[in-house]
Motif scaffolding. Structure first.
Motif, PDB file in Angstrom:
ATOM      1  N   ALA A   5       0.819  -1.221   0.000  1.00  0.00           N
ATOM      2  CA  ALA A   5       0.000   0.000   0.000  1.00  0.00           C
ATOM      3  C   ALA A   5       0.847   1.264   0.000  1.00  0.00           C
ATOM      4  CB  ALA A   5      -0.920  -0.003   1.219  1.00  0.00           C
ATOM      5  N   ALA A   6       2.073   1.176   0.498  1.00  0.00           N
ATOM      6  CA  ALA A   6       2.875   2.373   0.734  1.00  0.00           C
ATOM      7  C   ALA A   6       3.318   3.120  -0.525  1.00  0.00           C
ATOM      8  CB  ALA A   6       4.083   2.016   1.595  1.00  0.00           C
ATOM      9  N   PRO A   7       3.939   2.463  -1.541  1.00  0.00           N
ATOM     10  CA  PRO A   7       4.510   3.234  -2.657  1.00  0.00           C
ATOM     11  C   PRO A   7       3.505   4.072  -3.444  1.00  0.00           C
ATOM     12  CG  PRO A   7       5.458   1.030  -2.589  1.00  0.00           C
ATOM     13  CD  PRO A   7       4.310   1.035  -1.633  1.00  0.00           C
ATOM     14  N   PRO A   8       2.370   3.500  -3.918  1.00  0.00           N
ATOM     15  CA  PRO A   8       1.443   4.356  -4.663  1.00  0.00           C
ATOM     16  C   PRO A   8       0.791   5.428  -3.798  1.00  0.00           C
ATOM     17  CG  PRO A   8       0.477   2.185  -4.321  1.00  0.00           C
ATOM     18  CD  PRO A   8       1.890   2.108  -3.872  1.00  0.00           C
ATOM     19  N   THR A   9       0.551   5.108  -2.514  1.00  0.00           N
ATOM     20  CA  THR A   9      -0.008   6.110  -1.602  1.00  0.00           C
ATOM     21  C   THR A   9       0.966   7.279  -1.439  1.00  0.00           C
ATOM     22  OG1 THR A   9      -1.208   4.385  -0.393  1.00  0.00           O
ATOM     23  CG2 THR A   9      -0.941   6.517   0.707  1.00  0.00           C
ATOM     24  N   ALA A  10       2.248   6.964  -1.296  1.00  0.00           N
ATOM     25  CA  ALA A  10       3.267   8.008  -1.169  1.00  0.00           C
ATOM     26  C   ALA A  10       3.314   8.883  -2.417  1.00  0.00           C
ATOM     27  CB  ALA A  10       4.636   7.376  -0.909  1.00  0.00           C
ATOM     28  N   ALA A  11       3.224   8.268  -3.596  1.00  0.00           N
ATOM     29  CA  ALA A  11       3.258   9.037  -4.846  1.00  0.00           C
ATOM     30  C   ALA A  11       2.048   9.959  -4.959  1.00  0.00           C
ATOM     31  CB  ALA A  11       3.327   8.089  -6.042  1.00  0.00           C
ATOM     32  N   LEU A  12       0.881   9.469  -4.568  1.00  0.00           N
ATOM     33  CA  LEU A  12      -0.327  10.297  -4.606  1.00  0.00           C
ATOM     34  C   LEU A  12      -0.228  11.469  -3.630  1.00  0.00           C
ATOM     35  CD1 LEU A  12      -3.035   7.476  -4.813  1.00  0.00           C
ATOM     36  CD2 LEU A  12      -2.504   9.151  -6.604  1.00  0.00           C
ATOM     37  N   LEU A  13       0.270  11.207  -2.425  1.00  0.00           N
ATOM     38  CA  LEU A  13       0.433  12.269  -1.434  1.00  0.00           C
ATOM     39  C   LEU A  13       1.443  13.312  -1.907  1.00  0.00           C
ATOM     40  CD1 LEU A  13       0.444  10.154   1.864  1.00  0.00           C
ATOM     41  CD2 LEU A  13      -1.334  11.748   1.116  1.00  0.00           C
ATOM     42  N   TRP A  14       2.487  12.844  -2.558  1.00  0.00           N
ATOM     43  CA  TRP A  14       3.510  13.749  -3.093  1.00  0.00           C
ATOM     44  C   TRP A  14       2.888  14.740  -4.075  1.00  0.00           C
ATOM     45  CZ3 TRP A  14       7.151  11.961  -7.517  1.00  0.00           C
ATOM     46  CH2 TRP A  14       8.043  12.978  -7.861  1.00  0.00           C
ATOM     47  N   HIS A  15       2.122  14.235  -5.023  1.00  0.00           N
ATOM     48  CA  HIS A  15       1.531  15.106  -6.034  1.00  0.00           C
ATOM     49  C   HIS A  15       0.454  16.023  -5.455  1.00  0.00           C
ATOM     50  CE1 HIS A  15       3.623  13.801  -9.588  1.00  0.00           C
ATOM     51  NE2 HIS A  15       3.442  12.533  -9.247  1.00  0.00           N
ATOM     52  N   ALA A  16      -0.221  15.561  -4.403  1.00  0.00           N
ATOM     53  CA  ALA A  16      -1.303  16.360  -3.830  1.00  0.00           C
ATOM     54  C   ALA A  16      -0.805  17.404  -2.832  1.00  0.00           C
ATOM     55  CB  ALA A  16      -2.327  15.448  -3.161  1.00  0.00           C
ATOM     56  N   TYR A  17       0.221  17.056  -2.036  1.00  0.00           N
ATOM     57  CA  TYR A  17       0.590  17.915  -0.912  1.00  0.00           C
ATOM     58  C   TYR A  17       2.069  18.267  -0.834  1.00  0.00           C
ATOM     59  CZ  TYR A  17      -3.997  16.286   0.591  1.00  0.00           C
ATOM     60  OH  TYR A  17      -5.336  15.989   0.636  1.00  0.00           O
ATOM     61  N   GLY A  18       2.914  17.659  -1.652  1.00  0.00           N
ATOM     62  CA  GLY A  18       4.339  17.959  -1.581  1.00  0.00           C
ATOM     63  C   GLY A  18       5.156  16.772  -1.101  1.00  0.00           C
ATOM     64  N   ALA A  19       6.482  16.859  -1.304  1.00  0.00           N
ATOM     65  CA  ALA A  19       7.367  15.716  -1.073  1.00  0.00           C
ATOM     66  C   ALA A  19       7.551  15.367   0.395  1.00  0.00           C
ATOM     67  CB  ALA A  19       8.735  15.995  -1.705  1.00  0.00           C
ATOM     68  N   ALA A  20       7.273  16.303   1.307  1.00  0.00           N
ATOM     69  CA  ALA A  20       7.473  16.014   2.725  1.00  0.00           C
ATOM     70  C   ALA A  20       6.364  15.136   3.302  1.00  0.00           C
ATOM     71  CB  ALA A  20       7.560  17.317   3.523  1.00  0.00           C
ATOM     72  N   VAL A  21       5.168  15.249   2.756  1.00  0.00           N
ATOM     73  CA  VAL A  21       4.001  14.594   3.344  1.00  0.00           C
ATOM     74  C   VAL A  21       4.096  13.058   3.350  1.00  0.00           C
ATOM     75  CG1 VAL A  21       1.491  14.288   3.149  1.00  0.00           C
ATOM     76  CG2 VAL A  21       2.501  16.552   2.912  1.00  0.00           C
ATOM     77  N   PRO A  22       4.613  12.409   2.289  1.00  0.00           N
ATOM     78  CA  PRO A  22       4.738  10.951   2.370  1.00  0.00           C
ATOM     79  C   PRO A  22       5.574  10.474   3.562  1.00  0.00           C
ATOM     80  CG  PRO A  22       4.982  11.671   0.104  1.00  0.00           C
ATOM     81  CD  PRO A  22       4.943  12.912   0.943  1.00  0.00           C
ATOM     82  N   TYR A  23       6.616  11.215   3.919  1.00  0.00           N
ATOM     83  CA  TYR A  23       7.435  10.826   5.073  1.00  0.00           C
ATOM     84  C   TYR A  23       6.682  11.037   6.388  1.00  0.00           C
ATOM     85  CZ  TYR A  23      11.317  10.579   1.784  1.00  0.00           C
ATOM     86  OH  TYR A  23      12.130  10.248   0.727  1.00  0.00           O
ATOM     87  N   LEU A  24       5.871  12.082   6.460  1.00  0.00           N
ATOM     88  CA  LEU A  24       5.052  12.291   7.655  1.00  0.00           C
ATOM     89  C   LEU A  24       3.986  11.207   7.767  1.00  0.00           C
ATOM     90  CD1 LEU A  24       4.631  16.174   7.494  1.00  0.00           C
ATOM     91  CD2 LEU A  24       6.194  14.852   8.946  1.00  0.00           C
ATOM     92  N   PHE A  25       3.421  10.808   6.632  1.00  0.00           N
ATOM     93  CA  PHE A  25       2.479   9.680   6.599  1.00  0.00           C
ATOM     94  C   PHE A  25       3.160   8.400   7.093  1.00  0.00           C
ATOM     95  CE2 PHE A  25       1.371   6.070   3.688  1.00  0.00           C
ATOM     96  CZ  PHE A  25       0.166   5.705   4.285  1.00  0.00           C
ATOM     97  N   ALA A  26       4.395   8.170   6.637  1.00  0.00           N
ATOM     98  CA  ALA A  26       5.145   6.989   7.075  1.00  0.00           C
ATOM     99  C   ALA A  26       5.439   7.050   8.563  1.00  0.00           C
ATOM    100  CB  ALA A  26       6.449   6.877   6.277  1.00  0.00           C
ATOM    101  N   ALA A  27       5.806   8.245   9.060  1.00  0.00           N
ATOM    102  CA  ALA A  27       6.090   8.398  10.486  1.00  0.00           C
ATOM    103  C   ALA A  27       4.850   8.100  11.326  1.00  0.00           C
ATOM    104  CB  ALA A  27       6.591   9.815  10.764  1.00  0.00           C
ATOM    105  N   ALA A  28       3.695   8.578  10.876  1.00  0.00           N
ATOM    106  CA  ALA A  28       2.451   8.300  11.601  1.00  0.00           C
ATOM    107  C   ALA A  28       2.145   6.809  11.609  1.00  0.00           C
ATOM    108  CB  ALA A  28       1.300   9.082  10.957  1.00  0.00           C
ATOM    109  N   SER A  29       2.433   6.128  10.510  1.00  0.00           N
ATOM    110  CA  SER A  29       2.195   4.687  10.434  1.00  0.00           C
ATOM    111  C   SER A  29       3.092   3.926  11.411  1.00  0.00           C
ATOM    112  CB  SER A  29       2.446   4.192   9.002  1.00  0.00           C
ATOM    113  OG  SER A  29       1.513   4.750   8.106  1.00  0.00           O
ATOM    114  N   VAL A  30       4.364   4.312  11.479  1.00  0.00           N
ATOM    115  CA  VAL A  30       5.286   3.643  12.413  1.00  0.00           C
ATOM    116  C   VAL A  30       4.883   3.935  13.852  1.00  0.00           C
ATOM    117  CG1 VAL A  30       7.695   3.456  13.160  1.00  0.00           C
ATOM    118  CG2 VAL A  30       7.160   3.661  10.727  1.00  0.00           C
ATOM    119  N   LEU A  31       4.353   5.136  14.089  1.00  0.00           N
ATOM    120  CA  LEU A  31       3.855   5.452  15.433  1.00  0.00           C
ATOM    121  C   LEU A  31       2.693   4.542  15.803  1.00  0.00           C
ATOM    122  CD1 LEU A  31       4.519   7.477  17.678  1.00  0.00           C
ATOM    123  CD2 LEU A  31       2.762   8.982  16.734  1.00  0.00           C
ATOM    124  N   LEU A  32       1.834   4.234  14.838  1.00  0.00           N
ATOM    125  CA  LEU A  32       0.742   3.281  15.082  1.00  0.00           C
ATOM    126  C   LEU A  32       1.296   1.887  15.375  1.00  0.00           C
ATOM    127  CD1 LEU A  32      -1.872   4.331  12.352  1.00  0.00           C
ATOM    128  CD2 LEU A  32      -2.120   4.531  14.840  1.00  0.00           C
TER     129      LEU A  32
END
Length: 407
Positions: free
Chosen positions: A345-372
């Motif tokens: 699930a991670a790679p295409p989700t990261a690409a979509l977030l990148w195009h929608a919100y910028g390159a930093a957001v996929p890493y913040l999404f990943a950080a939130a996932s690891v926190l979970l």
């Protein structure tokens, strides 16, 4: 070097043959990293389409994990290994000669099936042939994983400078060598196979300890694969630059898998070690988000991430093997299936977030996932008491896993 450490490296040739095949198989995870931009350019594909090269591979790997223990318990470990290697060989060759990104996405799915057959059986096979404890077996296995993940991007970068098809042809050659080595060197005692019910891995997911670990691994793998699969795009390097970056990442992962994780486990419980390492990975991903526009900063975060991932991989592997009284192959199949689906699930989700919100957001999404993932381990710690108090034993492990007729 102690006598115990020396014994880890004194193994029969059949163990080294399977470990070599493990390295080649794990190379497939990071092989396409350096050539993602080149594939996108050459085949006129979007970043989301190129990220599906990871998704198709990981989805099929994860789903196939649910049935690999049923297959291997009926045809034997050696046959399962060889079928897995043969499928990787065939689909890597088909990827190399493909003319569209959609075809490569489909063939990577077939590659994932071969990978599932091989990975699900390789650890049990090594345990059955190795000299030493199961702890040393896991060290060798995780070292092979780390080297494979490291060499994959490096090979991808070197051959990708010539053509995006080059890395796939490289795997074809190496897989042919692995097939020959395993088919000629692997042997084992003839033993009665213990058929595993088809439903066993599905029922295992209802066991509290497996449910906790699988859920945690799902979220953890999102962080793992955002770092691995998305990072080539914001880095902005060519194939060689990406290859060398992730070579360093994989070497870091291998080093901590072999040396740091065992050192931690001699001093603390498995769940305690996870509750230290997972928050460190969360912090590293947040740092990657802040330094996403700095190549030096992002490369540093990737390398540091590799060091942390090596610790988590080894400890999670040991924990899932010792968390229940289930046969290890069943527990591993259930856990791995969910884990790989998180990675898918991670790679295409990261690409979509990148195009929608910028390159930093996929890493913040990943950080939130690891926190979970961290919260899952913390809240489910009582279900993991068996893993915290149980030492892995090689003979018990070998007996519990249905390795079949390896002759």
């Amino acid at each position: 070097m102690s006598a115990t450490n020396e014994a880890v490296w004194r193994q029969p040739m059949q163990v080294w043959a399977v470990l070599f095949a493990c390295v080649v198989a794990f190379m497939g995870i990071g092989l396409v990293d350096p050539i993602l931009p080149a594939i996108a350019d050459s085949l006129h594909a979007t970043p989301v389409q190129t990220e599906l090269l990871f998704t198709s591979y990981l989805v099929v790997t994860g789903l196939a994990m649910l049935v690999t223990s049923w297959i291997s318990s009926r045809i034997g470990a050696k046959a399962t290994l060889l079928w897995g290697l043969a499928l990787i060989f065939i689909f890597a060759l088909l990827c190399a000669v493909s003319g569209s990104v959609d075809a490569i996405i489909g063939f990577r799915a077939g590659w994932g099936l071969g990978n599932a057959l091989f990975i699900s059986t390789s650890l049990a096979t090594i345990v059955g042939a190795t000299a030493g404890t199961a702890g040393s077996t896991i060290i060798l296995y995780e070292a092979a994983l780390g080297l494979g993940i490291a060499i994959g991007p490096l090979l991808g970068g070197l051959l990708g400078e010539v053509s995006w098809r080059g890395p796939f042809f490289g795997v074809v050659v190496l897989m042919a060598i692995a097939l020959i080595a395993v088919s000629t060197l692997l042997r084992g005692p003839k033993s009665e196979r213990r058929p595993i019910p088809f439903s066993a891995p599905f029922r295992a997911l209802r066991v509290p300890a497996i449910a906790v670990l699988a859920t945690a691994a799902f979220f953890y793998n999102i962080g793992f694969f955002v770092l691995l699969a998305f990072s080539p795009f914001p880095l902005g390097f060519g194939a060689m630059g990406i290859g060398f970056t992730f070579f360093g990442w994989g070497i870091s992962l291998a080093i901590t898998s072999v040396w740091v994780a065992p050192l931690m486990l001699r001093r603390m419980r498995r769940t305690t070690a996870l509750l230290i390492a997972l928050p460190l990975l969360t912090i590293d991903l947040i740092v990657a988000a802040f330094f996403v526009d700095s190549a030096a900063g992002l490369v540093t975060a990737i390398i540091v991430g590799g060091l942390i991932l090596g610790v988590i991989n080894t400890i999670l592997t040991e924990t899932v093997m010792e968390a229940t009284s289930l046969p290890r192959t069943v527990a591993s199949s259930s856990y791995s299936a969910v884990r790989f689906l998180g990675g898918a699930a991670a790679p295409p989700t990261a690409a979509l977030l990148w195009h929608a919100y910028g390159a930093a957001v996929p890493y913040l999404f990943a950080a939130a996932s690891v926190l979970l993932a961290t919260a899952t381990i913390a809240l489910g710690r009582r279900a993991l008491r068996r893993a915290d108090g149980h030492e892995t034993d090689a003979e018990e492990l070998a007996e519990a896993v249905a390795i079949g007729d390896a002759a």
